[in-house]
Design a protein around this motif. Sequence first.
Motif, mmCIF file in Angstrom:
data_model
loop_
_atom_site.group_PDB
_atom_site.id
_atom_site.type_symbol
_atom_site.label_atom_id
_atom_site.label_comp_id
_atom_site.label_asym_id
_atom_site.label_seq_id
_atom_site.Cartn_x
_atom_site.Cartn_y
_atom_site.Cartn_z
ATOM 1 N N CYS A 21 0.856 -1.072 -0.048
ATOM 2 C CA CYS A 21 -0.024 0.051 0.115
ATOM 3 C C CYS A 21 0.919 1.150 -0.069
ATOM 4 N N TRP A 22 0.859 1.729 -1.138
ATOM 5 C CA TRP A 22 1.821 3.171 -1.071
ATOM 6 C C TRP A 22 1.415 4.468 -0.286
ATOM 7 N N THR A 23 -0.016 4.244 -0.156
ATOM 8 C CA THR A 23 -0.149 5.459 0.695
ATOM 9 C C THR A 23 0.265 5.619 2.232
ATOM 10 N N THR A 24 0.206 4.240 2.677
ATOM 11 C CA THR A 24 0.815 4.157 3.972
ATOM 12 C C THR A 24 2.380 3.486 4.053
ATOM 13 N N ILE A 25 2.730 2.947 3.037
ATOM 14 C CA ILE A 25 3.905 2.357 2.778
ATOM 15 C C ILE A 25 4.216 1.117 3.504
ATOM 16 N N GLU A 26 3.097 0.196 3.493
ATOM 17 C CA GLU A 26 3.287 -1.121 4.249
ATOM 18 C C GLU A 26 2.708 -2.023 3.390
ATOM 19 N N ALA A 27 2.916 -3.377 3.799
ATOM 20 C CA ALA A 27 2.635 -4.294 3.309
ATOM 21 C C ALA A 27 2.042 -5.665 4.427
ATOM 22 N N ARG A 28 1.018 -6.383 3.887
ATOM 23 C CA ARG A 28 0.794 -7.436 5.006
ATOM 24 C C ARG A 28 1.509 -8.866 4.972
ATOM 25 N N GLU A 29 2.125 -8.917 3.634
ATOM 26 C CA GLU A 29 3.100 -10.033 3.607
ATOM 27 C C GLU A 29 4.299 -9.509 3.814
ATOM 28 N N GLN A 30 5.236 -10.314 4.958
ATOM 29 C CA GLN A 30 6.460 -9.799 5.359
ATOM 30 C C GLN A 30 7.649 -10.100 4.713
ATOM 31 N N ARG A 31 7.645 -11.513 4.191
ATOM 32 C CA ARG A 31 8.799 -12.023 3.722
ATOM 33 C C ARG A 31 9.578 -11.241 2.551
ATOM 34 N N LEU A 32 8.960 -10.952 1.563
ATOM 35 C CA LEU A 32 9.443 -10.327 0.306
ATOM 36 C C LEU A 32 9.397 -8.809 0.358
ATOM 37 N N TYR A 33 8.123 -8.317 0.916
ATOM 38 C CA TYR A 33 7.921 -6.941 0.931
ATOM 39 C C TYR A 33 8.591 -6.084 1.859
#
Length: 72
Positions: A21-33
């Motif tokens: 999510c580029w609005t918050t600069i975060e991702a639910r999936e951790q390993r790659l993101y």
Amino acid sequence: DCINCAWPSVLLGDFNLPRICWTTIEAREQRLYTPFINFVCYNGFTQYVMQPTREYNILDLILCNQEYSIAD
């Protein structure tokens, strides 16, 4: 990690990371993101594409660490 560049840098292309999510600069999936998000943040990059480029996802990115280097 940090690239330690003394001049403006632009990275662009199809990064195929649909869960960021580029609005918050975060991702639910951790390993790659998480490593990619950390790289972007630690190096002062801003992501400039804010509309979907493939269905509902922003896959094609323009990342730059100097805002004056990017124009419409």
